[in-house]
Write an enzyme that holds these catalytic residues in place. Structure first.
Site, mmCIF file in Angstrom:
data_model
loop_
_atom_site.group_PDB
_atom_site.id
_atom_site.type_symbol
_atom_site.label_atom_id
_atom_site.label_comp_id
_atom_site.label_asym_id
_atom_site.label_seq_id
_atom_site.Cartn_x
_atom_site.Cartn_y
_atom_site.Cartn_z
ATOM 1 N N THR A 146 0.865 -1.030 0.123
ATOM 2 C CA THR A 146 -0.096 -0.102 -0.131
ATOM 3 C C THR A 146 0.924 1.030 -0.226
ATOM 4 O OG1 THR A 146 -0.068 -0.183 2.446
ATOM 5 C CG2 THR A 146 -2.003 -1.038 1.057
ATOM 6 N N LYS A 168 3.722 -7.026 3.928
ATOM 7 C CA LYS A 168 3.401 -5.513 3.717
ATOM 8 C C LYS A 168 3.024 -4.929 5.299
ATOM 9 C CE LYS A 168 0.277 -3.281 3.350
ATOM 10 N NZ LYS A 168 -0.664 -2.520 4.320
ATOM 11 N N THR A 179 -0.988 -2.876 10.922
ATOM 12 C CA THR A 179 -1.346 -3.118 9.588
ATOM 13 C C THR A 179 -0.404 -3.827 8.874
ATOM 14 O OG1 THR A 179 -2.819 -1.209 9.587
ATOM 15 C CG2 THR A 179 -2.343 -2.188 7.566
ATOM 16 N N GLU A 259 6.105 4.422 7.684
ATOM 17 C CA GLU A 259 5.705 5.894 6.969
ATOM 18 C C GLU A 259 6.345 7.049 7.768
ATOM 19 O OE1 GLU A 259 1.634 5.939 7.594
ATOM 20 O OE2 GLU A 259 1.051 4.500 5.904
ATOM 21 N N ASN A 378 -0.166 10.844 7.146
ATOM 22 C CA ASN A 378 -1.380 10.320 7.867
ATOM 23 C C ASN A 378 -2.514 11.158 8.021
ATOM 24 O OD1 ASN A 378 -0.707 7.538 8.434
ATOM 25 N ND2 ASN A 378 1.085 8.266 9.275
#
Lengths: 383, 383
Positions: A146, A168, A179, A259, A378
């Site tokens: 993603t 992932k 996640t 991230e 985010n």
């Protein structure tokens, strides 16, 4: 190599049109046997995506023919229609493989609260099953990304078998999984019970000890499939070590790609009265926003480490705490220690050691810094 | 008006040289009686600053003549020498007031892990006691600021008495208090036991229900002093309501001034089986980094609200959860509800309502968004 490193597996990753940019978004990993023992662990979140609800039931059977993974949509908070979509996905893969949907796991990742575009997904499943090949592991790893900037794969060779894996997950990496979706494969001969026990032990020591932002996803799934194609029943201790190594390497890749992060931080707690105490203290530090901001600022702010440890119930005396940051003991006996200007935080890797001075147990939790880029990504990425 | 709104109190705020910029940094609040009942609540952090350790002992006596508050240094993680510094501070104030150090509370706020500059602090105490006056409340509120951009004060009038207060705290506002210091005063006639009971109830309903960044400080202190100067023994129910109002107003000011925040968010959980359930769910949402980033991005991301609620043990069924953001029910029965594009998040105030559909209890927790400015401030500010 990825999930097709072990014999008995085929895989593919195709572009089915779920992602607006036309990138790969549907993967299948097919177990051609001769055996098909399997196990899976899932998010502890009580709000569970439809594919998690489906795959939990499949995993109870202890057998899996294939896993279908789609990116481009999490199929979470989609109600009964979303569950029907997952069911239809499994049926389609089963039909293409001439097998039973009761042995098809489904994983989804992406935005929450939106239905998946089913015509695209179902034809993607057809394409992926048709494409599935021994050299398809990397395409599959690519298709499940993603916001991941790179595909994550790993493998280890045992005496006469192999363990492979792909994962992932770039944000929301929290204790009790993240996640993240991870598919592990092996050509060792294992029973479903062995798969379950070995998978739980390996994930508890690895994926459960990474924490990017303390958030727990609705879709986390880790699957282990064993084809038995090597004909070898492994030494369980050796297999456990290899499986844990593969998981650990994938967990490290997740943290490295988290991230917006600029630091990969390991928080090691030593001198604890128990491993639980060590874990609790390490998680408290790894989850502390102020500490994580300080790391982003390359500020060896040991006061924030102490303040985080102080929120736990671990056994310690405040005036016996010691803290080292990148090898410099900046806090000794709960107060100022060595010269903090000696701490070099310019590199990407940061090692924080907290000595509770209360026993002989230890544990490590890995995390990232909290950065302006994390907030930016985010606040912009609607999930 | 602040802490000198009620009769019987004098206060001052002076610049003693603890802050490099020459701003006010030492405050005293003196209770001239006739009575001196007092109570205090402190951080739940096990790593406690020297002034917290000292003031805990003083508070046990149930009486206070004065509170000394310094900004420019937290005197936390400073070992036995730091405790001696706090003791010396109390002794100096006691000497200046011709009273006993056993009735002088001390609060400190600022950087952790550094000794205070004692010559400056002690002469600051002398200056502040000498300056203390009926109109000194605002100067005192100014002197206790750290990264606070404004002084926080509030007061309420009862039938024949007054409740006043001041507070500081701009980051680290977490459940079980925050990096906050708050001094409350009243000229009502109260026993030490009343002070303690009423203060605990008021803080549990207010300061304990704000959470800026989930971090718990080493220095949090809330003090209540009663001078009895009004001669009025208040109706306890009325007094409790007024004290809670003052605390609530100060808590709101803290959230409004939280470091780097652009949104003041109230998370209300309704339909809970118990108030504990409602609080647990509200805290989980208010503490979720991904939700807080979404609010910064003005993204009505109800999936992150559900994912946060899903981490709790509150009674609910995932397919019975409803979520409203600024009045729009964007999630109904655990799935997509009304059109999310109708949600207006352009203002500073955001109201999130989560309906657990499990009972009649409710609770609200206030928080802020997670912003790039928060990260910037907390990576640059060495605490």
């Amino acid at each position: 190599m990825s999930v097709t490193a072990p014999r008995g597996f085929r895989a593919a990753g195709v572009a089915a049109g779920l992602k607006p940019d036309g990138a790969r978004d549907v993967a299948v990993i097919v177990n051609d046997g001769p055996s098909r023992s399997a196990a899976a662990v899932f998010t502890a979140n009580r709000v569970q995506a439809a594919p998690v609800q489906w795959s939990r039931q499949v995993a109870k059977g202890g057998r899996a023919r294939a896993v279908v993974v789609n990116s481009g949509g999490a199929n979470a908070c989609t109600g009964a229609p979303g569950f029907q979509d997952t069911h239809a996905t499994a049926e389609r893969a089963a039909h293409a493989l001439g097998d039973s949907a009761a042995e098809i796991l489904v994983c989804s990742t992406g935005l929450i609260g939106e239905r998946l575009p089913m015509p695209e997904l179902l034809s993607g499943v057809d394409m992926a099953v048709a494409d599935a090949a021994r050299d398809g592991g990397l395409d599959a790893a690519d298709a499940i990304r993603t916001t991941d900037t790179v595909a994550k794969i790993a493998f280890r060779r045992g005496a006469d078998y192999t363990v492979g894996g792909m994962a992932k997950g770039a944000g929301m990496l929290a204790p009790a999984l993240a996640t993240m979706i991870c598919v592990l494969t092996t050509d060792a001969e294992l029973t479903p019970e062995q798969c379950d026990r070995l998978l739980r032990a390996a994930t508890a020591a690895t994926f459960d000890r990474i924490d990017a932002d303390g958030c727990m996803s609705t879709n986390d799934t880790v699957v282990l499939m064993a084809s038995g194609a090597s004909g070898a029943a492994p030494d369980e201790e050796e297999f456990a070590a290899l499986l844990t190594e593969v998981c650990d390497e994938l967990a490290g890749q997740l943290i490295a790609d988290a991230e917006g992060a600029t630091k990969a931080i390991s928080v090691e707690v030593v001198g604890a009265a128990s491993e639980d105490d060590a874990l609790q203290a390490a998680r408290a530090v790894a989850g502390n926003n102020l500490f994580k901001c300080a790391m982003f600022g390359e500020d060896p702010n040991w006061g924030r480490v102490l303040a985080a440890v102080g929120t736990t119930t671990a056994a310690f005396e405040p005036d016996q705490l010691n803290v080292a940051i990148n090898g410099v003991w900046v806090c000794r006996k709960g107060a100022v220690g060595d010269d903090r200007s000696k701490v070099d935080l310019s590199g990407r890797d940061v090692a924080v050691t907290v000595d509770l001075s209360a026993g002989g147990a230890a544990a490590t939790v890995r995390t990232t810094d909290l950065t302006t880029a994390y907030v930016h990504e985010n606040s912009a990425y609607s999930s």
